[in-house]
Structures are given as structure tokens and as C-alpha cells.
Design a protein around this motif. Structure first.
Motif, PDB file in Angstrom:
ATOM      1  N   UNK A 225       1.798   3.420  -6.027  1.00  0.00           N
ATOM      2  CA  UNK A 225       3.244   3.421  -5.786  1.00  0.00           C
ATOM      3  C   UNK A 225       3.570   3.892  -4.370  1.00  0.00           C
ATOM      4  N   UNK A 226       2.894   4.935  -3.938  1.00  0.00           N
ATOM      5  CA  UNK A 226       3.134   5.453  -2.581  1.00  0.00           C
ATOM      6  C   UNK A 226       2.681   4.444  -1.534  1.00  0.00           C
ATOM      7  N   UNK A 227       1.551   3.787  -1.765  1.00  0.00           N
ATOM      8  CA  UNK A 227       1.060   2.783  -0.821  1.00  0.00           C
ATOM      9  C   UNK A 227       2.028   1.605  -0.721  1.00  0.00           C
ATOM     10  N   UNK A 228       2.548   1.154  -1.857  1.00  0.00           N
ATOM     11  CA  UNK A 228       3.496   0.040  -1.845  1.00  0.00           C
ATOM     12  C   UNK A 228       4.738   0.413  -1.042  1.00  0.00           C
ATOM     13  N   UNK A 229       5.228   1.637  -1.222  1.00  0.00           N
ATOM     14  CA  UNK A 229       6.407   2.074  -0.459  1.00  0.00           C
ATOM     15  C   UNK A 229       6.118   2.074   1.038  1.00  0.00           C
ATOM     16  N   UNK A 230       4.921   2.527   1.407  1.00  0.00           N
ATOM     17  CA  UNK A 230       4.561   2.560   2.834  1.00  0.00           C
ATOM     18  C   UNK A 230       4.493   1.154   3.413  1.00  0.00           C
TER      19      UNK A 230
ATOM     20  N   UNK B   6       1.082   5.676   8.320  1.00  0.00           N
ATOM     21  CA  UNK B   6      -0.001   5.541   7.352  1.00  0.00           C
ATOM     22  C   UNK B   6      -1.125   4.624   7.840  1.00  0.00           C
ATOM     23  N   UNK B   7      -0.987   4.070   9.043  1.00  0.00           N
ATOM     24  CA  UNK B   7      -2.060   3.245   9.589  1.00  0.00           C
ATOM     25  C   UNK B   7      -3.335   4.075   9.709  1.00  0.00           C
ATOM     26  N   UNK B   8      -4.413   3.565   9.153  1.00  0.00           N
ATOM     27  CA  UNK B   8      -5.677   4.283   9.163  1.00  0.00           C
ATOM     28  C   UNK B   8      -5.910   5.126   7.933  1.00  0.00           C
ATOM     29  N   UNK B   9      -4.831   5.498   7.213  1.00  0.00           N
ATOM     30  CA  UNK B   9      -4.979   6.252   5.974  1.00  0.00           C
ATOM     31  C   UNK B   9      -5.508   5.352   4.868  1.00  0.00           C
ATOM     32  N   UNK B  10      -5.003   4.100   4.835  1.00  0.00           N
ATOM     33  CA  UNK B  10      -5.469   3.134   3.846  1.00  0.00           C
ATOM     34  C   UNK B  10      -5.244   1.733   4.405  1.00  0.00           C
ATOM     35  N   UNK B  11      -5.811   0.728   3.714  1.00  0.00           N
ATOM     36  CA  UNK B  11      -5.672  -0.659   4.132  1.00  0.00           C
ATOM     37  C   UNK B  11      -5.201  -1.487   2.937  1.00  0.00           C
ATOM     38  N   UNK B  12      -4.345  -2.466   3.212  1.00  0.00           N
ATOM     39  CA  UNK B  12      -3.796  -3.325   2.157  1.00  0.00           C
ATOM     40  C   UNK B  12      -4.545  -4.651   2.145  1.00  0.00           C
TER      41      UNK B  12
ATOM     42  N   UNK C 177      -0.829  -0.817   7.003  1.00  0.00           N
ATOM     43  CA  UNK C 177       0.449  -0.676   6.305  1.00  0.00           C
ATOM     44  C   UNK C 177       1.650  -1.164   7.104  1.00  0.00           C
ATOM     45  N   UNK C 178       1.591  -1.071   8.423  1.00  0.00           N
ATOM     46  CA  UNK C 178       2.741  -1.433   9.254  1.00  0.00           C
ATOM     47  C   UNK C 178       2.728  -2.896   9.679  1.00  0.00           C
ATOM     48  N   UNK C 179       1.916  -3.737   9.050  1.00  0.00           N
ATOM     49  CA  UNK C 179       1.847  -5.154   9.423  1.00  0.00           C
ATOM     50  C   UNK C 179       3.243  -5.766   9.438  1.00  0.00           C
ATOM     51  N   UNK C 180       3.600  -6.511  10.503  1.00  0.00           N
ATOM     52  CA  UNK C 180       4.967  -7.023  10.631  1.00  0.00           C
ATOM     53  C   UNK C 180       5.302  -8.197   9.715  1.00  0.00           C
ATOM     54  N   UNK C 181       4.319  -8.788   9.034  1.00  0.00           N
ATOM     55  CA  UNK C 181       4.617  -9.927   8.167  1.00  0.00           C
ATOM     56  C   UNK C 181       5.375  -9.466   6.933  1.00  0.00           C
TER      57      UNK C 181
ATOM     58  N   UNK D  45       3.901  -6.690  -5.039  1.00  0.00           N
ATOM     59  CA  UNK D  45       3.017  -5.566  -5.389  1.00  0.00           C
ATOM     60  C   UNK D  45       1.810  -5.978  -6.227  1.00  0.00           C
ATOM     61  N   UNK D  46       1.996  -6.948  -7.144  1.00  0.00           N
ATOM     62  CA  UNK D  46       0.876  -7.341  -7.985  1.00  0.00           C
ATOM     63  C   UNK D  46      -0.211  -8.077  -7.219  1.00  0.00           C
ATOM     64  N   UNK D  47       0.097  -8.506  -5.984  1.00  0.00           N
ATOM     65  CA  UNK D  47      -0.902  -9.190  -5.159  1.00  0.00           C
ATOM     66  C   UNK D  47      -1.572  -8.261  -4.153  1.00  0.00           C
ATOM     67  N   UNK D  48      -1.219  -6.977  -4.213  1.00  0.00           N
ATOM     68  CA  UNK D  48      -1.795  -6.011  -3.276  1.00  0.00           C
ATOM     69  C   UNK D  48      -2.810  -5.118  -3.972  1.00  0.00           C
ATOM     70  N   UNK D  49      -3.938  -4.908  -3.299  1.00  0.00           N
ATOM     71  CA  UNK D  49      -4.879  -3.861  -3.701  1.00  0.00           C
ATOM     72  C   UNK D  49      -5.156  -3.019  -2.463  1.00  0.00           C
ATOM     73  N   UNK D  50      -5.508  -1.772  -2.671  1.00  0.00           N
ATOM     74  CA  UNK D  50      -5.615  -0.844  -1.548  1.00  0.00           C
ATOM     75  C   UNK D  50      -7.035  -0.288  -1.450  1.00  0.00           C
TER      76      UNK D  50
END
Length: 489
Positions: A6-11, A19-25, A36-40, A45-50
């Protein structure tokens, strides 16, 4: 953090660069991974894994986004704020140990079995040491492809690949482009005039206050080894395959880095050490949030947020300089260090400035006749004992070292008190919670701000600043008008 969906999706939805470098989507529908800050437009959410690392994304079959370039994010702050096995392993991998010594060399330095290390890294990062080192090689290769005019065969060798075929396969797999296609897409800013020389940008998490960071490095610079020239901090580097010279200049959104290397295989190590020197993988939001909770520190943080801890590119060098700086002024410490450099440092050529030597290694200093050192006898004993332990390996100040154990070992050496051990812990070992309650500048700042003045009482008061007391030191030092607190002009 990557397990908190949930926190990753919000970021990701807010495109929060903190959050760049903390995790990758990783996006299941496209097979691409992003920062996380990708401009696209964010995927559903169901298509994202972290994943916790770029290596884990690559190992899961995802390729890097061509838009946000997730391989160029700041590193995770976890590896510089922790002292456990995973953090120590990550610091060594960043320093190129796996490329030079293999996984057995990594295990030997850490004192664990290969199986233990692989299991720990897989559990926390989703990738083992070889995959993590491979991701680092891919990032280095991309940097050289895009910023230099070097032939691909030389780039493959410099990035640490065993063959041109492995290099081609890895680049194609990670970036979904051949090396030639990657170069064709890059802006025309390649440097090919000076052999071994290249320019790059070092990213960081905003905010970053450069005043105390570069001010400290410039004010304590050892002549011949370091200098401030044309708006940049310059110094020589002792590296595994040769030596180098780096120039680092602060900009609002990056640090400009100009590297000249005698062997391009040292590029990854040089970048890692420069990032560590400037504390560029820090998380200023977490640090400043904790410190501004104290009403005494809050105005200092509000006035100049984002202070970093100036660290070092050579832990042994800093320990020697810490001893030379005991109970003397900054100018006197620089003079003592300059004498050592002139007498025992390895000469280097610097066509672009006034650098003349590498700082002498512990092995070189261990052969020095103590009678030739112009300092009190007790300090000579302290220095010679230190370099002997560094030279024979009985004292480990490397990224593999355990902070608590190393501090205990330092305090066992003659002439080492809490100030020397703690300043080495803060700037050489990288302990973010190191504290200097006996430092004169800290005591003056404490008195001015109405904080307890005695070391014991100040230490008790500073417990609320943990685990960021080394950063509190920077804010307290900044209350003085010492040159270390001002960006040189």
C-alpha cells in the motif's frame, strides 16, 4: 519497505522521488521495472509488484525502463545506516570486491560462509552477490557507453565483464537494447579526448546542503592530496588497479563528477567511494524529521535542511589524519599531514591542477622512522601503533568492519580516547549515530543553545536524536563561524 504494498503504491502514484532507490516497481503487463518517480502514467495496482533491488528485478525477468532509467537512482540508504551482515556485504559489493575476489573473497572478508551470505542477501534483496555485482556491472557499462567514445571491447573490460559476448548479452537483457543502440540513443555529451577521463552526474535525494559538506573537505584539505579549485573539491584516489583524480562540484540537482583514472576497471569503485565521501545515499527526510522533533534543533534544521556527514574515500587515511589532528588546530593538522605526504606519498601527475601525491598507505607509513616525525613522543607512539595494526590487518576499517567491534579495538590503542574513536566511527566507518560530546565545537554549540554542557549530560540529552546523532553533530557545528561550515568561493 518493498513488502508494504500500500505504501509503495502511494509512492508510485505521487511520483515521490524520495523513495527512489528504496524499492523498484516492476510492471507485469510490460515486463519493465521503474523507479517510484517514473514520469509515465502509473499502472494499475494489480499490475505492480515491488522488489528491493534492481538486481532482483533483472533476476525476475524485467528490463530497465528507458524513460526513468532506474539504474541511475541514488543507492538505498539502508546500506550506509546499518552495520549488519547484509549492509556490510552491500558496501563491499559496491566497492567491487565480488568483481575482484569473487564470492569466496566476499565471504572471507565478512567471516561467514558463502551459503550464509547468499541466503541472507536472497532473503532481503531477492538476489545473490553475483546477481548484485552483475547489475552493478551493467550500470557501469551503460555509463561508459553513454558518456565516452571508448570502443565497446574496452568498455566491456572496464566494466568488469569476462568477455565481449557476456557484455553484449547482459546489456541487451537488462536494457532491451544492444550496446550500439544504447549509445545511439544517448545525448551527444561523450568525452573521448583524455584517456581515462570522463564526466558524470552523481544523483542524490533532495535536499542537500553543500555548505558544511564541501566546506569541511576544503577547510581540512591536505596540500598535494586535496584542493579546492574552480568551484570543485579535487583529490587523488588510491584504487585497486591504479590511482585516480576526481573533481566534485555541487549543483542544485546533482554533483558534477570529473574522474581521471589510470585504469578504467576502477570506475565503479571510484564512483562508490565518491558517493560515500559526500554521503549521497543518505535519506535527508528521515534524518531531518527526527532532528526537527527536538525544539532546540528544529530552527537549525529549518534554516538549512539536508546536511550530510562529510566522510572519506580512504578509511585508513582518515584514521591517520584523525591522530594527527589530536589536540591541535585544523591548520596544524594539515601541516603535519602535508609533511607525511611529501616525505612518503606516491607522486602523481595532475595536468589540471595542483595535486602531487597519493596519501601514504599504512604499509608505507609502517616503515617510517618514528624519530623523523615532528610531533610529541606520545602521539608518535599513537600513530605508529595505529599504522602497524592497519598494515598487518589486525584493525579493519573497511566497509566490511563491524562498527561496535572496531570502536572497541580503537579504544584499546594507546592514545585513543572517545573523541578520536568517535570521529573515526562517524567519518571513516560511516556510523550515522556516532556522537562527539567531548568535541570543543559541540560543547560551545551546546552552551549557546542551552543544551547540557557536560559530555555525560549532553549524551543523555542526545538520546532523542538517535539513530542520527552524526547528523546532529553537523547541525551543531554549523552554529559556529569556522571555515568548515561555509562553501568556499
Amino acid at each position: 519497505m518493498y513488502t508494504d504494498t500500500e505504501r509503495c503504491v502511494r509512492a508510485v502514484r505521487s511520483k515521490d522521488a524520495r523513495f527512489d532507490g528504496w524499492f523498484f516497481t516492476a510492471v507485469l503487463t510490460t515486463g519493465i521495472y521503474c523507479r517510484p518517480s517514473c514520469p509515465v502514467v502509473p499502472p494499475k495496482p494489480e499490475n505492480m509488484v515491488f522488489h528491493p533491488s534492481a538486481a532482483a528485478c533483472q533476476q525476475a525477468g524485467f528490463r530497465a525502463c528507458k524513460r526513468c532509467r532506474p539504474d541511475t537512482t541514488p543507492g538505498s540508504p539502508e546500506w550506509n545506516q546499518r552495520a549488519d551482515l547484509t549492509a556490510r556485504a552491500m558496501r563491499l559489493i559496491a566497492d567491487g570486491v565480488v568483481d575482484r575476489e569473487g564470492v569466496p573473497g566476499l565471504a572471507a572478508r565478512l567471516g561467514y560462509s558463502i551459503r550464509q551470505i547468499e541466503r541472507q542477501l536472497l532473503a532481503e534483496l531477492g538476489a545473490g552477490p553475483l546477481a548484485l555485482a552483475r547489475a552493478q556491472r551493467a550500470q557501469t557499462a551503460r555509463l561508459l557507453i553513454e558518456t565516452t567514445a571508448l570502443p565497446m571491447a574496452q568498455i566491456a573490460f572496464a566494466a568488469g565483464f569476462s568477455s565481449l559476448r557476456t557484455f553484449n548479452d547482459t546489456v541487451r537483457e537488462v536494457f532491451a537494447l544492444t550496446p550500439s543502440e544504447l549509445r545511439a540513443r544517448a545525448p551527444e555529451r561523450r568525452t573521448g579526448t583524455a584517456p581515462g577521463s570522463l564526466s558524470l552526474r552523481l544523483p542524490f535525494r533532495a535536499p542537500l546542503n553543500p555548505d558544511n559538506l564541501f566546506g569541511h573537505l576544503a577547510a581540512t584539505a591536505v596540500p598535494g592530496v586535496e584542493e579546492w579549485r574552480d568551484g570543485a573539491y579535487r583529490r587523488t584516489l588510491r584504487l585497486p588497479h591504479g590511482h585516480g583524480i576526481v573533481a566534485l562540484a555541487p549543483h542544485p540537482d546533482h554533483i558534477a563528477c570529473r574522474l581521471t583514472l589510470t585504469d578504467l576497471r576502477d570506475l565503479t569503485v571510484a564512483i562508490s567511494r565518491c558517493r560515500r565521501l559526500l554521503d549521497l545515499d543518505a535519506d535527508p527526510a528521515a534524518v531531518d524529521d527526527r532532528l526537527r522533533a527536538d525544539p532546540v534543533l528544529a530552527p537549525l534544521v529549518h534554516k538549512a535542511p539536508g546536511r550530510r556527514v562529510p566522510r572519506t574515500v580512504d578509511e585508513a587515511e582518515f584514521a591517520v589524519r584523525a591522530v594527527l589532528g589530536q589536540q591541535v588546530s585544523t591548520a596544524a593538522a594539515r601541516t603535519h599531514a602535508a609533511r607525511l605526504v611529501t616525505a612518503h606519498g606516491e607522486p602523481v601527475d595532475d595536468p589540471g591542477g595542483g595535486l602531487t601525491h597519493l596519501f601514504p598507505s599504512p604499509e608505507e607509513l609502517a616503515t617510517v622512522d618514528p624519530a623523523t616525525l615532528a610531533m610529541p613522543r606520545t602521539r608518535r607512539t599513537t600513530l605508529t601503533t595505529l599504522v602497524r595494526h592497519l598494515a598487518d590487518g589486525s584493525l579493519d576499517l573497511s566497509p566490511a568492519g563491524d562498527w561496535t567491534d572496531t570502536r572497541v579495538r580503537l579504544l584499546e590503542l594507546p592514545g585513543f580516547g572517545p573523541w578520536t574513536a568517535d570521529v573515526i566511527a562517524m567519518r571513516a566507518l560511516g556510523d550515522p549515530d556516532a556522537f562527539l560530546p567531548t568535541d570543543l565545537g559541540i560543547r560551545r554549540a551546546a552552551e549557546e543553545l542551552g543544551l547540557p554542557a557536560t559530555p555525560a549530560a549532553l549524551t543523555a540529552r542526545a538520546a532523542a536524536w538517535r539513530p542520527w546523532r552524526a547528523y546532529a553533530v553537523q547541525y551543531l557545528w554549523a552554529t559556529d563561524d569556522h571555515p568548515i561550515n561555509f562553501l568556499p568561493v
